[in-house]
Design an enzyme around this catalytic site. Sequence first.
Site: not given
Length: 387
Positions: A10, A136, A141, A143, A146, A193, A204
Amino acid sequence: MEVKARAPGKIILAGEHAVVHGSTAVAACIDLYTYVSLRFPSDSDDDDTLKLVLKDMELNFSWSVTRIKATLSHLGSPFPSTPTTCSMEVIKSIAVLVDEQNIPEAKIGLSSGATAFLWLYTSIIGFKPATVVVTSDLPLGAGLGSSAAFCVSLTAALLGSLNSVHLDKNHQGWLTYGESDLDLLNKWAFEGEKIIHGKPSGLDNTVSTYGNIIKFRSGNMTCIKSNMPLKMLITNTKVGRNTRALVAGVSERSMRHPDAMSSVFNAVDSISKELSTIIESPTPDDLSITEKEERLEELMEMNQGLLQCMGVSHSSIETVLRTTLKFKLASKLTGAGGGGCALTLLPTLLSATVVEKVTTELETCGFQCLIAGIGGTGVEVCFGGLS
């Protein structure tokens, strides 16, 4: 049986930081994904191991299912239809299992992800051997969501292996979950999360689950559908940042200058609302798309100026702004700021040559460049041999 899932990352299009102070923010999924494959051994394999393979990180975790069961026996049977917060007591028990893996010091930050994995796996599947492989497109890290994409794709694969969700497992290709199953999936991903981040907003994982573009204000989220193609150049400055300290800095500035900062937050609120209106409005022809893109560029530039007023820009972000401005492209930071990533709108009629030139110049500064479509589908799952 093998189940594969993918969940998007995102970006924040507008409203970061100001959202903490009651303004509207707009977030969107990007077509950069985290992929999870889940494979259970056959009965003849006589395998008692749960494996987690983080391919990009070159990390392999392996636990005896007997050992997991002995440590977490008080959990009892799995409870896939009841998303549950992991208690501190259970987190401590799982931490023992994670610590036994001897994660290298340089990658110790991934231990919370392994803890979330074990909680989600044992809660949804129970004590069964399997191999879970994660890859991925998203930098960690930076933003770009992830960790949420990891939790969402993992949960999608786990739930997809059960008979309780409504999916056509004979379908070839990617499938989307129904609304009620997406709601369940999103709640479980949010629990993952929470293990990783403590007190996340839930934005997110919601964007990664449902896709599209989400308007967010004071805890209320509204999904909006884009009526125009949007493509962004995402520049990862690779400069780490302390999100908590940046958020606190904005709050302190707001206390020192309440009237001025209130005006800043109100302006950001107006920008977010106008931006979402532009994206949602019908686009009958190319001329309309160009006009809308020009308005979005102006809003992005205004939002960036206000983020500078809040004190969350950074020299690396300013380098991106100067570089893209040479090519008459509009950029803004996305997320916490203080480094991290910047967005640059790539207009529909922009030539590939210009994109290549600006990308090359940014990469020369040591930055990582990613090009992503904005506002597509959320999490998807497939069965069988799709590569």
